[in-house]
Design a protein around this motif. Structure first.
Motif, PDB file in Angstrom:
ATOM      1  N   ILE A 534       0.978  -0.702   0.264  1.00 23.06           N
ATOM      2  CA  ILE A 534       0.251   0.063  -0.151  1.00 23.06           C
ATOM      3  C   ILE A 534       0.725   1.504  -0.143  1.00 23.06           C
ATOM      4  O   ILE A 534       1.272   1.325   1.065  1.00 23.06           O
ATOM      5  CB  ILE A 534      -0.900  -0.263   0.945  1.00 23.06           C
ATOM      6  N   GLY A 535       0.301   2.287  -1.072  1.00 14.54           N
ATOM      7  CA  GLY A 535       1.950   3.549  -0.634  1.00 14.54           C
ATOM      8  C   GLY A 535       1.153   4.440  -2.242  1.00 14.54           C
ATOM      9  O   GLY A 535      -0.157   4.528  -2.121  1.00 14.54           O
ATOM     10  N   VAL A 536       1.914   5.289  -1.851  1.00 16.98           N
ATOM     11  CA  VAL A 536       1.279   6.257  -3.411  1.00 16.98           C
ATOM     12  C   VAL A 536       2.790   6.543  -4.523  1.00 16.98           C
ATOM     13  O   VAL A 536       3.802   6.086  -4.238  1.00 16.98           O
ATOM     14  CB  VAL A 536       1.669   7.291  -2.572  1.00 16.98           C
ATOM     15  N   VAL A 537       2.401   6.656  -5.784  1.00 22.23           N
ATOM     16  CA  VAL A 537       2.893   7.190  -7.019  1.00 22.23           C
ATOM     17  C   VAL A 537       3.600   8.299  -6.702  1.00 22.23           C
ATOM     18  O   VAL A 537       3.098   9.610  -6.850  1.00 22.23           O
ATOM     19  CB  VAL A 537       2.385   6.383  -7.751  1.00 22.23           C
ATOM     20  N   THR A 538       4.607   8.096  -6.491  1.00 23.54           N
ATOM     21  CA  THR A 538       5.809   9.598  -6.233  1.00 23.54           C
ATOM     22  C   THR A 538       6.718  10.024  -7.424  1.00 23.54           C
ATOM     23  O   THR A 538       6.783  11.082  -7.329  1.00 23.54           O
ATOM     24  CB  THR A 538       6.887   9.904  -5.185  1.00 23.54           C
ATOM     25  N   GLU A 539       6.941   8.784  -8.573  1.00 20.79           N
ATOM     26  CA  GLU A 539       7.916   8.901  -9.852  1.00 20.79           C
ATOM     27  C   GLU A 539       7.093   8.504 -10.560  1.00 20.79           C
ATOM     28  O   GLU A 539       6.926   7.231 -10.357  1.00 20.79           O
ATOM     29  CB  GLU A 539       8.739   9.619  -9.465  1.00 20.79           C
ATOM     30  N   GLY A 540       6.706   9.227 -11.771  1.00 12.88           N
ATOM     31  CA  GLY A 540       6.400   7.964 -12.549  1.00 12.88           C
ATOM     32  C   GLY A 540       4.684   7.902 -12.941  1.00 12.88           C
ATOM     33  O   GLY A 540       4.152   8.018 -12.543  1.00 12.88           O
ATOM     34  N   GLU A 541       5.188   6.127 -13.474  1.00 10.30           N
ATOM     35  CA  GLU A 541       3.894   5.794 -14.004  1.00 10.30           C
ATOM     36  C   GLU A 541       3.916   4.203 -13.703  1.00 10.30           C
ATOM     37  O   GLU A 541       5.346   3.628 -14.074  1.00 10.30           O
ATOM     38  CB  GLU A 541       2.962   5.841 -14.953  1.00 10.30           C
ATOM     39  N   PHE A 542       3.452   3.351 -13.471  1.00  8.88           N
ATOM     40  CA  PHE A 542       3.455   1.818 -13.218  1.00  8.88           C
ATOM     41  C   PHE A 542       2.674   1.258 -13.988  1.00  8.88           C
ATOM     42  O   PHE A 542       1.112   1.336 -13.904  1.00  8.88           O
ATOM     43  CB  PHE A 542       3.379   1.547 -11.820  1.00  8.88           C
ATOM     44  N   ASN A 543       2.167  -0.041 -14.649  1.00  8.26           N
ATOM     45  CA  ASN A 543       1.777  -0.964 -15.672  1.00  8.26           C
ATOM     46  C   ASN A 543       1.639  -2.180 -14.589  1.00  8.26           C
ATOM     47  O   ASN A 543       2.549  -2.721 -14.540  1.00  8.26           O
ATOM     48  CB  ASN A 543       2.037  -1.283 -17.011  1.00  8.26           C
ATOM     49  N   THR A 544       0.225  -3.065 -14.967  1.00  6.96           N
ATOM     50  CA  THR A 544       0.688  -4.642 -14.676  1.00  6.96           C
ATOM     51  C   THR A 544       1.697  -5.065 -15.851  1.00  6.96           C
ATOM     52  O   THR A 544       1.803  -4.965 -16.640  1.00  6.96           O
ATOM     53  CB  THR A 544      -0.727  -4.916 -15.409  1.00  6.96           C
ATOM     54  N   ASN A 545       2.445  -6.109 -15.150  1.00  2.05           N
ATOM     55  CA  ASN A 545       3.507  -6.840 -15.653  1.00  2.05           C
ATOM     56  C   ASN A 545       4.531  -6.472 -15.720  1.00  2.05           C
ATOM     57  O   ASN A 545       5.823  -6.480 -16.444  1.00  2.05           O
ATOM     58  CB  ASN A 545       2.724  -7.562 -17.082  1.00  2.05           C
ATOM     59  N   ASP A 546       4.677  -4.910 -14.869  1.00  2.00           N
ATOM     60  CA  ASP A 546       5.933  -4.290 -14.783  1.00  2.00           C
ATOM     61  C   ASP A 546       6.923  -5.186 -13.999  1.00  2.00           C
ATOM     62  O   ASP A 546       6.772  -6.317 -13.309  1.00  2.00           O
ATOM     63  CB  ASP A 546       6.183  -2.962 -14.801  1.00  2.00           C
ATOM     64  N   GLN A 547       8.174  -5.509 -14.362  1.00  2.00           N
ATOM     65  CA  GLN A 547       9.490  -5.833 -13.495  1.00  2.00           C
ATOM     66  C   GLN A 547       9.332  -4.901 -12.708  1.00  2.00           C
ATOM     67  O   GLN A 547      10.488  -3.564 -13.643  1.00  2.00           O
ATOM     68  CB  GLN A 547      11.316  -6.328 -14.266  1.00  2.00           C
ATOM     69  N   VAL A 548      10.042  -4.548 -11.668  1.00  2.00           N
ATOM     70  CA  VAL A 548      10.329  -3.504 -10.658  1.00  2.00           C
ATOM     71  C   VAL A 548      11.262  -4.892  -9.883  1.00  2.00           C
ATOM     72  O   VAL A 548      11.475  -5.132  -9.347  1.00  2.00           O
ATOM     73  CB  VAL A 548       8.809  -3.159  -9.666  1.00  2.00           C
ATOM     74  N   SER A 549      11.365  -3.327  -9.051  1.00  2.00           N
ATOM     75  CA  SER A 549      12.304  -3.423  -7.780  1.00  2.00           C
ATOM     76  C   SER A 549      11.828  -3.360  -6.724  1.00  2.00           C
ATOM     77  O   SER A 549      11.389  -2.668  -6.617  1.00  2.00           O
ATOM     78  CB  SER A 549      14.086  -2.659  -8.153  1.00  2.00           C
TER      79      SER A 549
END
Length: 878
Positions: A534-549
């Protein structure tokens, strides 16, 4: 056939049908806000019924259950109980009606050797499939198959019309026929008749629909089986007795009741049954960690103890006796539930404490209630007093109504109407309570987010940061394929280093990053086995199936781990110093501190607390390694590992061990060795409920900062009183003794000054019917001086009511005294104080001759004196 053999053979029978035997869950359901207690065998399988299959699709249990819906029926009928065991077999999208019906019939007629001629069945009126199986395949004569409606043969009852939404379906029940009841007045005596001829022994629920708004039933893609059979009812059938209370599992308890409670044969059959039922429920409830209290589960336990104790008191036994019955329950049940033997002494002590408290209430309140009820002239007055003394003071309704009917023995209608008025008040209170409660009773409620994803792989015990894939994105709890800067989000990853809040440990925080895009994770929760970041997007954007750290705040995690590992040491030390009766009742482990709740009948002494703190720090200094291993539940129990009663454990559990002194079931995160805790410091110890204590503490840098702050305050104090630090305590004591002596001298001087005013105070008194009403208000004098003033006035005036008060800087004191002749006229100091204490936002008490009150509202002191004066005048004028 003994009950223990029936239980064993049931489980083995279904094990032979490829069912997994699951041990009974706790009476306290884990993570289920819809019910107070486990009320059915299916409750521990809610996830499986909702489609989360975890290792098996068939299960069988003998489940401990506790229900209070039919509390008024206990003892009245042969088969109603609060605590009972439910035998059950379950299918999660595996077999369905044909197998469920045929196996039930096989177990009863072949395994248990019950004559088929003694069995009847019911089916839902529209369930032709079940009807045909019974009639055509099992060959039950059609005249012994009864079709019933939505109330009797649909689960939940009347769900089609009234809800709730969710899984539901028709059911089929199996009844034992005890033979024609000559007293039955019904033209058609079948299982729907209430004459007692038929006993329902098994209910087969076919969960095949999903109810939608408007009562629409949609077929479930995966159909389930949920069956329940009362072990006690089956035992009565197989042992050839009509009443469950005559079975082998109750006989030791009934004999103990006759010995300990009913030596003079004064108890009615129903009263013996109530005590037997309630002591079983309380023994198992307390063993599963419920502590008698004034709310929730604890209130139910307390009520059952008090109800049983009240029966004994009404028969003239005004000393604790119910606690002595625990031993009989243990003897009857320890083969199946060996854990209750270990808790027997603690359970007995807890019950005894409640009995002693209720006996005190009974002795103090019953005379008051008798007097009030005798003076009551209307049903409304009677109803209010019955409600006050049962709801507020804890007098049981049977005792209260017994007094009512004795003081108004010549007016039965008034008594009956008064009881009805009490029932109306009780119903209003229950409605208010129900409206504010989260206990909906809908076992499939609170399904939260629509996830439909595999369970999250937790790797945070090994790695603080990993590469993961986003499986689902939620913005404002709605599924989205993309997020943007500023969105409040919930993220589901395929694997995660973030610990999701559970077991008392808070969730991790940190960041989810993709190149320059960043989500700040402020909390991690879980729904089932799925982790929700649970959080907030502080920079940019995200998509389903993205590879993230995904990376946790590791410094924060270390602080949490110090506190969590310290709670394990704390529990081990508490059990070592206070005794093995210590049981965890809850915990909270955060970054800055820890909180540990546990059972203990009394406060921990200052010396014991010092011992606990010293011993925990001793273990920290030893620096023993902390091992974590995965074992089966049975293997873990055999090692002596402690389990927290409210946690739900799977087949395999994680056991965390520290040296040779601490071993617990635990899924939380921990340090590598105890020495990493650094320092342990207790902040407070307090009571949070009857029989439950709480210790708050901190560790590591938090403990160091706390000790440093204390040192700073000590040095400042030393500077103020011009003393070396190591002499502060002695110097402060010397100063305090001097102040105390000065205050005594000042009090003497004040009193000497006031003595000169006594005659003036008396001269200002009002005289009514040859009695004086003496009132006065003082400033800045203590209650002790008010008492001395009252004594002086009483020496001078033989017929008077004295109403004096004092206003201090932050409180108000009132003292009222009444002479003996006025007490005879009904003017009593304690009753006057009770009526005016509320005006000053306070409380008080005393005797008819002398009573006092203290309060906080300084502005109402004159109003309180005026009110007391008016009350006295009214009494003198009569």
């Amino acid at each position: 056939m003994k009950t223990s053999e029936i239980r064993s053979r049931f489980l083995k029978f279904f094990e032979s049908k490829k069912h997994k035997v699951i041990y009974s869950d706790s009476l306290v359901p884990k993570n289920d806000p819809t019910v107070l207690f486990t009320t059915a065998g299916m409750q521990q399988f809610k996830r499986q019924f909702l489609g989360y299959i975890e290792g098996f699709t068939r299960a069988t249990t003998s489940q401990k259950c506790l229900r209070t819906d039919d509390l008024d029926e206990v003892g009245k009928t042969d088969f109603h109980h609060t605590f009972f065991e439910m035998l059950g077999n379950f299918s999660f999208g595996d077999y369905f009606k044909k197998d469920a019906i045929s196996w039930a019939w096989e177990f009863l007629t072949k395994e248990m050797k019950i004559s088929p001629d003694k069995l009847w069945v019911s089916v839902y009126k529209d369930d032709e499939e079940a009807y045909k199986i019974w009639a055509d395949e099992i060959k039950v004569p059609k005249n012994r198959i009864v079709k019933l409606g939505d109330k009797s043969n649909f689960w939940p009852s009347n769900a089609k019309q009234n809800g709730p939404n969710g899984p539901c379906g028709p059911c089929s029940e199996i009844f034992f026929d005890y033979g024609v009841n000559s007293k039955c007045a019904s033209k058609v005596c079948d299982p729907d008749c209430s004459c007692g001829r038929f006993s329902e022994i098994w209910n087969l629920v076919f969960t095949q629909f999903d109810r939608k708004d408007g009562g629409v039933l949609e077929a479930l893609p995966s159909k389930n089986i949920d069956t329940g059979m009362g072990l006690e009812r089956l035992a009565s059938v197989l042992q050839g007795v009509k009443s469950n209370f005559d079975t082998d599992i109750f006989l030791p308890i009934m004999k103990a009741i006759e010995k300990e409670v009913d030596a003079n044969n004064k108890l009615a059959v129903r009263q013996k049954r109530i005590i037997a039922d309630h002591i079983r429920a309380v023994t198992f409830g307390l063993n599963d960690g419920v502590v008698p209290s004034n709310e929730g589960r604890g209130y139910v336990m307390k009520k059952l103890i008090v109800n049983a104790s009240d029966i004994a008191i009404q028969k003239g036994i005004e000393k604790p006796v119910i606690y002595k019955l625990v031993k009989a329950v243990v003897e009857a049940m320890k083969d199946a539930y060996p854990e209750i033997e270990k808790s027997a002494n603690h359970i007995s002590d807890s019950i005894k404490a409640i009995e002693e408290a209720y006996i005190k209430v009974y002795r103090e309140r019953i005379p008051e209630l008798r007097k009030k009820l005798k003076a009551d002239k209307t049903p409304e007055e009677i109803g209010r007093d019955l409600f006050l003394y049962s709801d507020t003071y804890g007098v049981t309704l049977p005792s209260a109504t017994a007094i009512l009917f004795s003081v108004h023995s010549d007016n039965k209608k008034l008594c009956d109407d008064g009881v009805k008025e009490h029932q109306n008040l009780l119903r209003l209170q229950q409605d208010r309570s129900r409206a504010s409660s989260k206990m909906t009773g809908d076992v499939f409620a609170n399904r939260s987010l629509d996830l439909n994803v595999p369970k999250t792989e937790f790797v945070g015990n090994r790695q603080p940061s990993i590469t993961a894939t986003i499986l689902r994105l939620f913005v404002n709890d709605e599924v989205k394929s993309r997020t943007k800067k500023g969105d409040q989000v919930k993220i589901i990853l395929d694997k995660s280093p973030f610990y999701a809040e559970s077991g008392g440990q808070v969730g991790d925080t940190g960041f989810i990053v993709k190149d320059k895009n960043k989500i700040q994770v402020n909390d991690t929760q879980k729904q089932g086995e799925v982790f929700i970041h649970i959080g907030v997007v502080t920079e940019g954007e995200f998509n389903t199936n993205d590879q993230v750290s995904a990376e946790i705040d590791f410094e924060r995690r270390l602080a949490i781990m110090r506190n969590h590992t310290a709670t394990h040491l704390l529990q081990a030390v508490l059990r070592e110093i206070l005794g093995p009766h210590i049981k965890q009742q809850g915990s909270w482990v955060g970054e800055e501190r820890l909180r540990f709740d546990f059972t203990n009948p009394k406060a921990i002494t200052k010396e014991q607390l010092q011992q606990v703190e010293a011993k925990v720090n001793e273990y920290i200094l030893m620096g023993d390694s902390i091992t974590k291993e995965y074992l089966s539940v049975e293997e873990a129990k055999e090692t002596g590992a402690l389990a927290f009663f409210a946690e739900k454990y799977g087949e395999t559990v994680r056991v965390v061990s520290i040296g040779e002194y601490s071993k617990e079931f635990c899924g939380g995160t921990h340090l590598e060795n105890a020495g990493q805790i650094g320092l342990f410091k207790i902040l407070s110890e307090s009571a949070i409920a009857q029989g439950i204590r709480r210790i708050e503490a901190n560790t590591g840098i938090g403990a160091y900062n706390y000790v440093s702050e204390l040192q700073k305050q000590l040095e400042e104090t030393a500077g103020i009183i011009k003393s070396p630090v190591n002499e502060v305590a002695e110097r402060v004591k010397t100063q305090a003794d001097k102040i105390k002596d000065l205050e005594k001298e000042l009090a003497v001087l004040r009193f000497e000054a006031i003595k000169g005013l006594i005659d003036n105070i008396i001269d200002k008194a009002e005289v009514l019917n040859n009695s004086k009403i003496i009132t006065h208000k003082f400033d800045n004098i203590e209650m002790e001086i008010l008492r001395k003033v009252s004594d002086l006035i009483r020496q001078k005036e033989k017929s008077a009511v004295i109403i004096i008060a004092a206003k201090m800087s932050d409180n108000v004191s009132i003292l009222i005294s009444a002479s003996d002749d006025l007490i005879q006229k009904g003017i009593k100091a304690n009753e006057l104080v009770a009526k005016v204490a509320g005006i000053i936002n306070g409380s008080g008490g005393g005797r008819p001759q002398l009573a006092q009150a203290g309060g906080k509202d300084l502005t109402k002191i004159d109003e309180a004196i005026t009110k007391a004066t008016l009350l006295v005048k009214e009494s003198l004028i009569k």
